[in-house]
Design a protein around this motif. Structure first.
Motif, PDB file in Angstrom:
ATOM      1  N   GLU A  43       0.820  -1.202   0.000  1.00 55.69           N
ATOM      2  CA  GLU A  43       0.000   0.000   0.000  1.00 55.69           C
ATOM      3  C   GLU A  43       0.860   1.260   0.000  1.00 55.69           C
ATOM      4  O   GLU A  43       0.522   2.257  -0.633  1.00 55.69           O
ATOM      5  N   ASP A  44       2.003   1.201   0.716  1.00 52.49           N
ATOM      6  CA  ASP A  44       2.925   2.336   0.707  1.00 52.49           C
ATOM      7  C   ASP A  44       3.469   2.565  -0.692  1.00 52.49           C
ATOM      8  O   ASP A  44       3.580   3.703  -1.162  1.00 52.49           O
ATOM      9  N   MET A  45       3.820   1.471  -1.385  1.00 52.96           N
ATOM     10  CA  MET A  45       4.331   1.586  -2.746  1.00 52.96           C
ATOM     11  C   MET A  45       3.248   2.118  -3.686  1.00 52.96           C
ATOM     12  O   MET A  45       3.519   2.934  -4.573  1.00 52.96           O
ATOM     13  N   LYS A  46       2.022   1.661  -3.478  1.00 54.07           N
ATOM     14  CA  LYS A  46       0.911   2.144  -4.308  1.00 54.07           C
ATOM     15  C   LYS A  46       0.687   3.632  -4.097  1.00 54.07           C
ATOM     16  O   LYS A  46       0.435   4.378  -5.056  1.00 54.07           O
ATOM     17  N   LEU A  91      14.015  -2.972  -2.621  1.00 51.04           N
ATOM     18  CA  LEU A  91      14.523  -1.669  -3.073  1.00 51.04           C
ATOM     19  C   LEU A  91      13.751  -0.496  -2.471  1.00 51.04           C
ATOM     20  O   LEU A  91      14.209   0.643  -2.545  1.00 51.04           O
ATOM     21  N   TYR A  92      12.592  -0.788  -1.893  1.00 50.85           N
ATOM     22  CA  TYR A  92      11.694   0.310  -1.521  1.00 50.85           C
ATOM     23  C   TYR A  92      12.100   1.038  -0.237  1.00 50.85           C
ATOM     24  O   TYR A  92      12.357   2.240  -0.247  1.00 50.85           O
ATOM     25  N   TYR A  93      12.180   0.319   0.879  1.00 53.70           N
ATOM     26  CA  TYR A  93      12.448   1.007   2.145  1.00 53.70           C
ATOM     27  C   TYR A  93      13.851   1.604   2.244  1.00 53.70           C
ATOM     28  O   TYR A  93      14.049   2.612   2.914  1.00 53.70           O
ATOM     29  N   PRO A  94      14.887   1.041   1.568  1.00 56.64           N
ATOM     30  CA  PRO A  94      16.180   1.758   1.527  1.00 56.64           C
ATOM     31  C   PRO A  94      16.143   2.993   0.621  1.00 56.64           C
ATOM     32  O   PRO A  94      17.157   3.647   0.428  1.00 56.64           O
TER      33      PRO A  94
END
Length: 280
Positions: free
Chosen positions: A44-47, A209-212
């Motif tokens: 959901e964060d990525m969306k 790859l997202y949270y970094p």
């Protein structure tokens, strides 16, 4: 006197009751809020950041690291190449881990579908050419690049490494007339599987790859593929780990940005990050 004592007891009792009720309220509020916090998932964060990827596998799989050695080309192998001449000193035949060869007659490439002809040249004119697979055509540098494979998967190279430490690679060089005039080759030999492990899925590699903060808002994942990679190409014998290579594209007001990531398929560590900009 009795009334004062009774009043004090009532105050203490009500104070204890208030503290107890306050703890009950806070505990109930924490319990009720926990599911709400859980709903804020990584997807959901990525969306919310408009990061998209299509039809990527969520299934984990087994994979192996591999060991390999740099091949040293023999004089006899070089001499067996018909219609070619070496562009390097062949007297040090015990250390030729890369050969550079020129064709006696330039080989024409068609203006359309030059890739098919390039594959034919590598398969027929290069030592063990069938072990290589087309990587890309670099028209700006007039190069057609092939990487060595293992069981059909690429052994990825760091193309931005200016130290010329490529391994397991064939590069065809063509001129302004669309003719292949020369090439260079390096190769890996004695490839063996050394350790089988559980690998993260393609989706897991993207999520890594997202949270970094490698994946920026408005990014689109264009491609993912499994292969092998080493961070230490100088060693004569080395270990290549299974990796996910991920292509990402995003647009800004000034440019279209193409990004490439190499992610360790065992634990999600980012081993390589590269970026190229095109004016939009």
């Amino acid at each position: 006197m009795e009334w004062n004592r009774t009043k004090t007891i009532f105050i203490i009792v009500f104070l204890i009751l208030d503290i107890f009720l306050a703890f009950q309220y806070l505990d109930k509020r924490r319990i009720n809020q926990f599911p709400i916090l859980e709903k804020s998932t990584l997807q959901e964060d990525m969306k919310a950041d408009h990061i998209t990827y299509n039809n990527l596998s969520k299934e984990s799989q087994k994979g192996s690291s591999i060991s390999a050695q740099k091949k040293v080309f023999k004089q006899s192998e070089i001499k067996s190449l018909k219609g070619q001449k070496p562009l390097m000193d062949t007297s040090k035949s015990d250390s030729l881990t890369e050969i550079k060869m020129a064709f006696s007659e330039p080989i024409p490439l068609p203006k359309t579908d030059m890739e098919t002809k390039a594959r034919e040249i590598v398969n027929q004119q290069v030592i063990n050419g069938s072990k290589y697979k087309l990587w890309r055509v670099d028209k700006s540098q007039k190069q057609i690049i092939f990487f060595q494979t293992y069981k059909g998967d690429y052994i990825f190279q760091d193309q931005n490494d200016n130290a010329n430490n490529e391994i397991g690679e064939v590069v065809l060089f063509y001129n302004d007339k669309n003719e292949v005039v020369r090439y260079k080759q390096s190769m890996l030999k004695e490839i063996k599987e050394v350790k089988t492990e559980n690998l993260i899925s393609a989706v897991g590699a993207v999520e890594a790859l997202y949270y970094p903060d490698y994946l920026k808002p408005n990014s689109k994942v264009k491609k993912t593929e499994l292969g092998y990679f080493t961070q230490y190409p100088l060693a004569s014998a080395q270990i290549f780990v299974p990796v996910w290579r991920i292509e990402v594209q995003r647009k800004t007001d000034e440019a279209v940005i193409h990004e490439e990531f190499i992610v360790d398929a065992r634990d999600g560590a980012v081993l390589l990050s590269q970026e190229k900009k095109e004016k939009s």
